[in-house]
Design an enzyme around this catalytic site. Structure first.
Site, PDB file in Angstrom:
ATOM      1  N   THR A  44       4.583 -17.870   6.595  1.00 28.41           N
ATOM      2  CA  THR A  44       4.070 -19.031   7.332  1.00 28.41           C
ATOM      3  C   THR A  44       3.758 -18.715   8.797  1.00 28.41           C
ATOM      4  OG1 THR A  44       4.775 -21.155   8.263  1.00 28.41           O
ATOM      5  CG2 THR A  44       6.516 -19.694   7.572  1.00 28.41           C
TER       6      THR A  44
ATOM      7  N   GLU B  41       4.624 -20.486  11.066  1.00 31.28           N
ATOM      8  CA  GLU B  41       5.815 -20.858  11.850  1.00 31.28           C
ATOM      9  C   GLU B  41       6.597 -19.617  12.292  1.00 31.28           C
ATOM     10  OE1 GLU B  41       7.208 -23.873  12.936  1.00 31.28           O
ATOM     11  OE2 GLU B  41       5.293 -24.795  12.401  1.00 31.28           O
TER      12      GLU B  41
ATOM     13  N   TYR C 265      13.842 -22.996   9.944  1.00 35.20           N
ATOM     14  CA  TYR C 265      12.837 -22.765   8.893  1.00 35.20           C
ATOM     15  C   TYR C 265      12.076 -21.461   9.167  1.00 35.20           C
ATOM     16  CZ  TYR C 265       8.358 -23.304   6.421  1.00 35.20           C
ATOM     17  OH  TYR C 265       7.243 -23.084   5.640  1.00 35.20           O
TER      18      TYR C 265
ATOM     19  N   LYS D 273      12.154 -17.960   6.975  1.00 38.01           N
ATOM     20  CA  LYS D 273      10.920 -17.430   6.391  1.00 38.01           C
ATOM     21  C   LYS D 273      10.644 -16.000   6.875  1.00 38.01           C
ATOM     22  CE  LYS D 273       8.930 -20.520   3.654  1.00 38.01           C
ATOM     23  NZ  LYS D 273       8.289 -20.233   2.367  1.00 38.01           N
TER      24      LYS D 273
HETATM   25  P1  NDP Z   1       6.182 -28.480  -0.859  1.00 41.43           P
HETATM   26  O1  NDP Z   1       7.319 -28.983  -0.065  1.00 41.43           O
HETATM   27  O2  NDP Z   1       5.112 -29.438  -1.297  1.00 41.43           O
HETATM   28  O3  NDP Z   1       6.739 -27.773  -2.182  1.00 41.43           O
HETATM   29  C1  NDP Z   1       7.937 -27.049  -2.170  1.00 41.43           C
HETATM   30  C2  NDP Z   1       8.420 -26.859  -3.583  1.00 41.43           C
HETATM   31  O4  NDP Z   1       9.651 -26.134  -3.535  1.00 41.43           O
HETATM   32  C3  NDP Z   1       8.694 -28.148  -4.344  1.00 41.43           C
HETATM   33  O5  NDP Z   1       8.190 -28.035  -5.643  1.00 41.43           O
HETATM   34  C4  NDP Z   1      10.216 -28.218  -4.381  1.00 41.43           C
HETATM   35  O6  NDP Z   1      10.710 -28.868  -5.525  1.00 41.43           O
HETATM   36  C5  NDP Z   1      10.571 -26.742  -4.425  1.00 41.43           C
HETATM   37  N1  NDP Z   1      11.951 -26.493  -4.025  1.00 41.43           N
HETATM   38  C6  NDP Z   1      12.625 -27.001  -2.966  1.00 41.43           C
HETATM   39  N2  NDP Z   1      13.889 -26.568  -2.970  1.00 41.43           N
HETATM   40  C7  NDP Z   1      14.021 -25.748  -4.047  1.00 41.43           C
HETATM   41  C8  NDP Z   1      15.108 -25.021  -4.594  1.00 41.43           C
HETATM   42  N3  NDP Z   1      16.316 -25.027  -4.034  1.00 41.43           N
HETATM   43  N4  NDP Z   1      14.892 -24.297  -5.712  1.00 41.43           N
HETATM   44  C9  NDP Z   1      13.663 -24.286  -6.308  1.00 41.43           C
HETATM   45  N5  NDP Z   1      12.616 -24.964  -5.849  1.00 41.43           N
HETATM   46  C10 NDP Z   1      12.794 -25.693  -4.725  1.00 41.43           C
HETATM   47  O7  NDP Z   1       5.536 -27.269  -0.032  1.00 41.43           O
HETATM   48  P2  NDP Z   1       4.030 -26.713  -0.033  1.00 41.43           P
HETATM   49  O8  NDP Z   1       3.493 -26.747  -1.405  1.00 41.43           O
HETATM   50  O9  NDP Z   1       3.289 -27.378   1.075  1.00 41.43           O
HETATM   51  O10 NDP Z   1       4.258 -25.209   0.441  1.00 41.43           O
HETATM   52  C11 NDP Z   1       4.440 -24.157  -0.507  1.00 41.43           C
HETATM   53  C12 NDP Z   1       5.124 -22.991   0.186  1.00 41.43           C
HETATM   54  O11 NDP Z   1       4.312 -22.524   1.262  1.00 41.43           O
HETATM   55  C13 NDP Z   1       6.475 -23.314   0.796  1.00 41.43           C
HETATM   56  O12 NDP Z   1       7.280 -22.160   0.662  1.00 41.43           O
HETATM   57  C14 NDP Z   1       6.163 -23.570   2.267  1.00 41.43           C
HETATM   58  O13 NDP Z   1       7.289 -23.318   3.070  1.00 41.43           O
HETATM   59  C15 NDP Z   1       5.048 -22.550   2.472  1.00 41.43           C
HETATM   60  N6  NDP Z   1       4.085 -22.872   3.519  1.00 41.43           N
HETATM   61  C16 NDP Z   1       3.462 -24.091   3.530  1.00 41.43           C
HETATM   62  C17 NDP Z   1       2.521 -24.381   4.489  1.00 41.43           C
HETATM   63  C18 NDP Z   1       1.789 -25.691   4.501  1.00 41.43           C
HETATM   64  O14 NDP Z   1       1.143 -25.987   5.500  1.00 41.43           O
HETATM   65  N7  NDP Z   1       1.818 -26.475   3.436  1.00 41.43           N
HETATM   66  C19 NDP Z   1       2.176 -23.403   5.541  1.00 41.43           C
HETATM   67  C20 NDP Z   1       2.814 -22.109   5.356  1.00 41.43           C
HETATM   68  C21 NDP Z   1       3.749 -21.872   4.396  1.00 41.43           C
HETATM   69  P3  NDP Z   1      11.481 -30.287  -5.408  1.00 41.43           P
HETATM   70  O15 NDP Z   1      10.434 -31.255  -4.944  1.00 41.43           O
HETATM   71  O16 NDP Z   1      11.968 -30.525  -6.769  1.00 41.43           O
HETATM   72  O17 NDP Z   1      12.558 -30.085  -4.405  1.00 41.43           O
HETATM   73  P1  GDP Z   2       4.733 -28.172  10.737  1.00 41.71           P
HETATM   74  O1  GDP Z   2       3.648 -27.589  11.582  1.00 41.71           O
HETATM   75  O2  GDP Z   2       5.016 -27.387   9.495  1.00 41.71           O
HETATM   76  O3  GDP Z   2       5.978 -28.491  11.474  1.00 41.71           O
HETATM   77  O4  GDP Z   2       4.094 -29.535  10.146  1.00 41.71           O
HETATM   78  P2  GDP Z   2       4.346 -31.076  10.526  1.00 41.71           P
HETATM   79  O5  GDP Z   2       3.216 -31.827   9.907  1.00 41.71           O
HETATM   80  O6  GDP Z   2       5.721 -31.505  10.158  1.00 41.71           O
HETATM   81  O7  GDP Z   2       4.227 -31.118  12.115  1.00 41.71           O
HETATM   82  C1  GDP Z   2       3.072 -30.688  12.794  1.00 41.71           C
HETATM   83  C2  GDP Z   2       3.208 -31.035  14.267  1.00 41.71           C
HETATM   84  O8  GDP Z   2       3.121 -32.456  14.428  1.00 41.71           O
HETATM   85  C3  GDP Z   2       4.528 -30.610  14.919  1.00 41.71           C
HETATM   86  O9  GDP Z   2       4.248 -30.018  16.160  1.00 41.71           O
HETATM   87  C4  GDP Z   2       5.266 -31.917  15.125  1.00 41.71           C
HETATM   88  O10 GDP Z   2       6.138 -31.931  16.266  1.00 41.71           O
HETATM   89  C5  GDP Z   2       4.102 -32.869  15.369  1.00 41.71           C
HETATM   90  N1  GDP Z   2       4.432 -34.278  15.118  1.00 41.71           N
HETATM   91  C6  GDP Z   2       4.261 -35.308  15.983  1.00 41.71           C
HETATM   92  N2  GDP Z   2       4.693 -36.443  15.446  1.00 41.71           N
HETATM   93  C7  GDP Z   2       5.158 -36.146  14.210  1.00 41.71           C
HETATM   94  C8  GDP Z   2       5.748 -36.928  13.174  1.00 41.71           C
HETATM   95  O11 GDP Z   2       5.919 -38.130  13.284  1.00 41.71           O
HETATM   96  N3  GDP Z   2       6.074 -36.271  12.018  1.00 41.71           N
HETATM   97  C9  GDP Z   2       5.870 -34.926  11.864  1.00 41.71           C
HETATM   98  N4  GDP Z   2       6.195 -34.344  10.696  1.00 41.71           N
HETATM   99  N5  GDP Z   2       5.345 -34.154  12.846  1.00 41.71           N
HETATM  100  C10 GDP Z   2       4.987 -34.759  13.999  1.00 41.71           C
END
Ligand code: NDP
Ligand code: GDP
Length: 314
Positions: A121, A123, A145, A149
């Site tokens: 990520t 992040e 987080y 990662k």
């Molecule tokens: P989501 O939160 O939508 O999906 C995460 C998934 O992980 C869910 O299916 C959840 O299942 C599962 N999960 C959580 N805890 C556990 C556990 N203990 N064991 C097994 N499975 C688990 O995330 P995204 O689809 O948005 O992201 C996918 C991946 O990419 C993640 O690793 C995220 O950190 C990473 N990522 C995402 C970005 C983004 O902008 N979306 C950017 C960069 C990286 P359940 O709901 O059942 O808990």
């Molecule tokens: P992230 O980049 O994975 O942390 O994704 P988020 O969508 O959670 O947050 C993106 C940015 O939006 C971060 O800099 C947060 O501090 C900012 N932010 C501002 N207000 C909010 C809020 O109400 N909820 C979340 N989730 N983020 C917020």
């Protein structure tokens, strides 16, 4: 071809399952069976074979690896919400850091020829040391987080170098869609804009409006994951659009789309501020463009508008 996806029920897992099923893969997904089912993103995919397991439980990962005998493993499962990682840092480390190690080890033991994708990520760049961020930019994570990662990222590289595994990391910048979790900022804004325009909500409470994010569409980004595993050699890639926008700009675009002035509805509150902020993320996707021939198809405005359209219909 057989694929195993951890986090198959999440935003990315559901789009990746669709993509792989369209390509004719047999797709297995690890899912955590909670008391309240969380399979709504994949309920339209009866061909997806869901197997119960948890990234904190080595036995379940081993069993799933043996049962699915995958050619490709995509490790998308995570405690993915940055803000929660300060509330549950140990759990975040267990799932995101050690969970990845557990999957790598299960592959080493039971499917040593499987190709592996790790969901790294932006992040990990946190307090950015270079603008734009590329594969060689120094990491400086700013949350439990991000730190977890980074452990997973380096462990993936370590297994690649130690055991010759075909293991690649996608350093993905924020990517969104109508399936994004409701507490993430884009989904929260899109949902509020739709509801406020239909008089079902009266205000939107946010945290810091200044941070800038490089946002793409999850559909474009899962395509990049697949492309990485089709290469002869494993490698790490930044996946981003190269454009960045502040949260305030995103709010403005969303409210304009429903013909409202955001200043009449948005309030800021400490509750949504973070102990440490990531102020600016903007990626340089040149390597992915050149080596994977990957290009994003959606613009940031199209993504936000699609998210609002879906909420409006609901
Ligand atoms: P989501 O939160 O939508 O999906 C995460 C998934 O992980 C869910 O299916 C959840 O299942 C599962 N999960 C959580 N805890 C556990 C556990 N203990 N064991 C097994 N499975 C688990 O995330 P995204 O689809 O948005 O992201 C996918 C991946 O990419 C993640 O690793 C995220 O950190 C990473 N990522 C995402 C970005 C983004 O902008 N979306 C950017 C960069 C990286 P359940 O709901 O059942 O808990
Ligand atoms: P992230 O980049 O994975 O942390 O994704 P988020 O969508 O959670 O947050 C993106 C940015 O939006 C971060 O800099 C947060 O501090 C900012 N932010 C501002 N207000 C909010 C809020 O109400 N909820 C979340 N989730 N983020 C917020």
């Amino acid at each position: 071809m057989r694929a195993l996806i951890t986090g198959a029920t999440g935003q990315d897992g559901s789009y990746l399952s669709e993509l792989l099923l369209q390509k004719g893969y047999e797709v297995y997904g690890m899912f955590t069976q909670r008391a309240t089912p969380s399979t709504r993103n994949v309920d339209h995919l009866p061909e997806l074979k869901l197997l119960k397991g948890d990234l904190t439980d080595q036995g379940s990962i081993d069993a799933i690896m043996k049962e699915s005998e995958p050619d490709e493993v995509y490790n998308l499962g995570a405690q993915s919400f940055v803000k929660s990682s300060w509330d549950i840092p140990e759990y975040t480390g267990n799932v995101n850091a050690l969970g990845t190690l557990r999957v790598l080890d299960a592959i080493r033991k039971y499917s040593p020829y499987a190709r592996f994708y790790q969901a790294s990520t932006s992040e990990m760049f946190g307090q950015v040391q270079e603008v734009p961020q590329k594969e060689t930019t120094m990491f400086y994570p700013r949350s439990p987080y991000g730190v977890a990662k980074l452990y997973a990222h380096w462990m993936t590289i370590n297994y690649r170098e130690s055991f010759g595994m075909h293991a690649s990391c996608g350093i993905l910048f924020n990517h969104e869609s109508p399936r994004r979790g409701e507490h993430f900022v884009t989904r929260k804004i899109a949902l509020a804009a739709a509801r406020i325009s239909q008089k079902k909500q009266h205000e939107l409470v946010l945290g810091n409006l200044d941070p800038q994010r490089d946002i793409g569409h999850a559909k474009d980004y899962v395509r990049a994951m697949w492309l990485m595993l089709q290469q002869d050699d494993p490698d790490d890639y930044v996946i981003a659009t190269g454009e960045t926008h502040s949260i305030e700009e995103m709010v403005q675009v969303c409210f304009e789309y429903v013909n409202l002035d955001w200043k009449d509805y948005v309030r800021q509150d400490e509750e949504f501020m973070r102990p440490a902020e990531v102020n600016l993320l903007v990626g340089d996707p040149s390597k992915a463009k050149e080596k994977l021939s990957w290009e994003p198809e959606y613009t940031w405005k199209e993504i936000l508008q699609e998210m609002i359209d879906v909420e409006m219909k609901k």
